[in-house]
Design a protein around this motif. Structure first.
Motif, PDB file in Angstrom:
ATOM      1  N   PHE A 100       0.854  -1.196   0.000  1.00 22.58           N
ATOM      2  CA  PHE A 100       0.000   0.000   0.000  1.00 22.58           C
ATOM      3  C   PHE A 100       0.885   1.240   0.000  1.00 22.58           C
ATOM      4  CE2 PHE A 100      -2.800  -3.149   2.073  1.00 22.58           C
ATOM      5  CZ  PHE A 100      -3.815  -3.135   1.133  1.00 22.58           C
ATOM      6  N   PHE A 107       1.029   0.634  -9.753  1.00 18.30           N
ATOM      7  CA  PHE A 107      -0.350   0.650  -9.270  1.00 18.30           C
ATOM      8  C   PHE A 107      -1.139  -0.300 -10.175  1.00 18.30           C
ATOM      9  CE2 PHE A 107       1.171   4.840  -7.822  1.00 18.30           C
ATOM     10  CZ  PHE A 107       0.795   4.750  -6.492  1.00 18.30           C
ATOM     11  N   GLY A 120      -3.420   3.181 -13.398  1.00 20.00           N
ATOM     12  CA  GLY A 120      -3.028   3.793 -12.130  1.00 20.00           C
ATOM     13  C   GLY A 120      -2.308   5.133 -12.219  1.00 20.00           C
ATOM     14  N   ILE A 138      -3.984   7.557 -10.166  1.00 20.38           N
ATOM     15  CA  ILE A 138      -3.679   7.539  -8.724  1.00 20.38           C
ATOM     16  C   ILE A 138      -2.442   8.404  -8.474  1.00 20.38           C
ATOM     17  CG2 ILE A 138      -3.218   6.073  -6.709  1.00 20.38           C
ATOM     18  CD1 ILE A 138      -4.426   3.713  -8.325  1.00 20.38           C
ATOM     19  N   ARG A 151     -17.140   7.180  -6.679  1.00 20.22           N
ATOM     20  CA  ARG A 151     -16.555   5.903  -6.301  1.00 20.22           C
ATOM     21  C   ARG A 151     -17.580   4.779  -6.490  1.00 20.22           C
ATOM     22  NH1 ARG A 151     -13.509   2.409  -4.388  1.00 20.22           N
ATOM     23  NH2 ARG A 151     -14.138   1.382  -2.488  1.00 20.22           N
ATOM     24  N   TYR A 194     -16.830   1.931  -9.232  1.00 18.74           N
ATOM     25  CA  TYR A 194     -16.742   0.560  -8.738  1.00 18.74           C
ATOM     26  C   TYR A 194     -17.636  -0.360  -9.560  1.00 18.74           C
ATOM     27  CZ  TYR A 194     -16.208  -3.096  -5.287  1.00 18.74           C
ATOM     28  OH  TYR A 194     -15.897  -4.272  -4.666  1.00 18.74           O
ATOM     29  N   HIS A 250      -9.751   6.165 -12.415  1.00 19.47           N
ATOM     30  CA  HIS A 250      -9.516   5.001 -11.560  1.00 19.47           C
ATOM     31  C   HIS A 250     -10.136   5.230 -10.184  1.00 19.47           C
ATOM     32  CE1 HIS A 250      -7.637   1.730  -9.524  1.00 19.47           C
ATOM     33  NE2 HIS A 250      -7.121   1.314 -10.666  1.00 19.47           N
ATOM     34  N   ASP A 251     -10.904   4.270  -9.674  1.00 17.47           N
ATOM     35  CA  ASP A 251     -11.641   4.547  -8.424  1.00 17.47           C
ATOM     36  C   ASP A 251     -10.714   4.786  -7.227  1.00 17.47           C
ATOM     37  OD1 ASP A 251     -10.992   1.838  -8.307  1.00 17.47           O
ATOM     38  OD2 ASP A 251     -12.790   1.297  -7.186  1.00 17.47           O
ATOM     39  N   GLU A 252      -9.489   4.275  -7.279  1.00 18.51           N
ATOM     40  CA  GLU A 252      -8.578   4.499  -6.144  1.00 18.51           C
ATOM     41  C   GLU A 252      -7.956   5.903  -6.136  1.00 18.51           C
ATOM     42  OE1 GLU A 252      -5.688   1.342  -5.559  1.00 18.51           O
ATOM     43  OE2 GLU A 252      -7.167  -0.097  -6.254  1.00 18.51           O
ATOM     44  N   SER A 253      -8.218   6.676  -7.179  1.00 16.14           N
ATOM     45  CA  SER A 253      -7.635   8.032  -7.229  1.00 16.14           C
ATOM     46  C   SER A 253      -8.274   8.954  -6.206  1.00 16.14           C
ATOM     47  CB  SER A 253      -7.841   8.709  -8.581  1.00 16.14           C
ATOM     48  OG  SER A 253      -7.873   7.817  -9.586  1.00 16.14           O
ATOM     49  N   TYR A 286      -8.786   8.395  -2.951  1.00 16.98           N
ATOM     50  CA  TYR A 286      -8.240   8.388  -1.578  1.00 16.98           C
ATOM     51  C   TYR A 286      -7.242   9.509  -1.288  1.00 16.98           C
ATOM     52  CZ  TYR A 286     -10.661   3.995  -1.207  1.00 16.98           C
ATOM     53  OH  TYR A 286     -11.634   3.055  -1.211  1.00 16.98           O
TER      54      TYR A 286
END
Ligand code: ASP
Length: 436
Positions: free
Chosen positions: A145, A181, A185, A188, A234, A238, A245-248, A250
């Motif tokens: 992570f 990533f 990614g 991100i 998100r 998802y 990208h959904d993790e961007s 955070y």
């Protein structure tokens, strides 16, 4: 006004002409300061993405076979870009180094990251910008992570005047090895750079005019979403909405830096603004859906009276190392919805284990489900949203296999047969187009 971080996707940087356009965009505002490039993407639908070619190169080289074909295509692509931009940079020397290491690592991460690395070098040279090496300043922890030290360490490198280029998609592990990533990614990385540099805005430049209320492949005239919150986005990403990208989310969530999705080929289009909070006009913001789900249905009389029943079911999934997505329940029934990719060929084994552990014979698995999320912050201020949704599906003759509304009242999830997926999205869109 403060600084802006700009991430450019692969199709925005597919060739020298695209890169020239990107330079114009960057120079048109003195606030655009931190640039995050992807690897060159497809120039046309039949073209190859550099990252895909790099994965291929790794696979072939790792097997000890002749990888001259992908190597040749990659060399040609980068040489053409360098010569069309009239840059004085020895790209072949860089590629020679990559070729030496092509198959030597146990994972493809090093090779996969080289598209962003090379493009970053080229773009830094073309812009006269400082190149910042992500392997030194974007750090993962032992578990893979992002290490939050990154924000300070990277932030220190992003001080001073001029432009900075930080290639997307990768960083390094504590032992110094390169780690990427997930695919897509660079988005991100863009969010990490925005936070580390304390940018006031993260512009994500892509090849579409922002998010649409539904997938335009299913609803060609679907409306552009002007504004959406991180949380709404998100939920949609998802369930398959793929613009970002959904993790961007955070890295920017805590600091509330807005993300502006913009079209490199139509910079005048207002795009979509992703923000921390908004005042919704109508109940629904967007609809997204995906096939490839299965549902395990468990029935047991007096299930509700039995302590720890749910825990037993979930412990079976845990033992099989399977993640679940949703869990609609009734008094004597419980269903667990799982992505097929996650379930693999463990479905029947899990059913048998649940039967044994929970002492029930009524466990069946239903395959071929699609899940559709109808998302909107405004849902909890409006009455009749679920009723409108269900009647739209009834009119389209779609059988709803399962329905679940989270207590946050921001998302109504329905499960339908995969063959009804597109028809359902269209019907829901039509029902809410004017109420969004
Ligand atoms: N080049 C990487 C990919 O194709 C990362 C990115 O473009 O965001 O997945």
């Amino acid at each position: 006004m403060g600084a802006i971080t700009c991430k450019f996707g692969g199709t925005s940087l597919a060739d020298a002409n695209c890169i020239k356009k990107v330079k114009e965009i960057i120079l048109s505002s003195s606030n655009r300061k931190f640039i995050v490039p992807s690897a060159p993407g497809k120039r046309n639908p039949n073209d190859k993405k550099i990252t895909d070619l790099l994965y291929l190169w790794y696979e072939i080289a790792h097997e000890g076979l002749d990888a001259s074909e992908p190597e040749k295509i990659i060399r040609e692509r980068f040489n053409t870009i360098v010569s069309e931009l009239s840059l004085n940079i020895d790209i072949n020397k860089e590629i020679d180094e990559i070729a030496k290491n092509a198959g030597i690592f146990d994972t493809p991460d090093y090779m996969a990251s080289r598209g962003e690395y090379l493009n970053g070098k080229i773009i830094a040279e073309y812009l006269g910008a400082t190149f910042v090496e992500p392997a030194k300043f974007i750090l993962f922890n032992e578990s893979g992570f992002l290490d939050t030290k990154t924000y300070n360490i990277l932030g220190e490198q992003l001080q001073g005047s001029g432009l900075f280029v930080v290639p997307g998609f990768y960083g390094s592990m504590p032992d110094g090895s390169i780690k990427t990533f997930p695919r897509g990614g660079s988005d991100i990385t863009g969010a990490i750079v925005a936070r580390a540099s304390k940018s006031i805005l993260y512009e994500n430049w892509t090849d579409v005019n922002g998010f649409r209320m539904a997938d335009p492949k299913i609803v060609p005239n679907a409306k552009r979403i002007e504004e959406i919150t991180y949380q709404e986005l998100r939920e949609l990403s998802y369930m398959g909405a793929t613009v970002l990208h959904d993790e961007s989310i955070y890295p920017v969530l805590e600091t509330g830096i807005p993300i502006h999705i913009k079209n490199t080929h139509k910079p005048e289009n207002p795009g979509t603004m992703i923000v921390k909070s908004r005042i919704p006009k109508g109940p629904v913001c967007g609809i997204a859906g995906l096939g490839g789900f299965s549902m395990i249905n468990i029935e047991k009389t007096f299930m509700n009276k039995e302590k720890g029943f749910g825990l037993k079911v979930l412990s079976v999934l845990d033992e099989f190392d399977v993640r679940w997505e949703h869990m609609p329940t009734g008094i004597d029934t419980m269903s667990v919805i799982i992505r097929d990719k996650e379930l693999g060929n463990k479905g029947q084994l899990i059913v048998d284990a649940i039967k044994k552990r929970c002492d029930t014979d009524d466990v069946i698995i239903t395959r071929g489900l699609a899940m559709i999320a109808t998302v909107g912050l405004g849902m909890n201020h409006h009455i009749g949203v679920a009723a409108r949704l269900c009647s739209a599906l009834a009119q389209a003759k779609v059988n709803i296999r399962v329905i679940d509304q989270g207590s946050s009242e921001m998302n109504i999830l329905i499960g339908v047969d995969e063959s009804d997926l597109n028809k359902s999205i269209e019907a829901i869109y039509n029902a809410f187009e004017d109420w969004s």
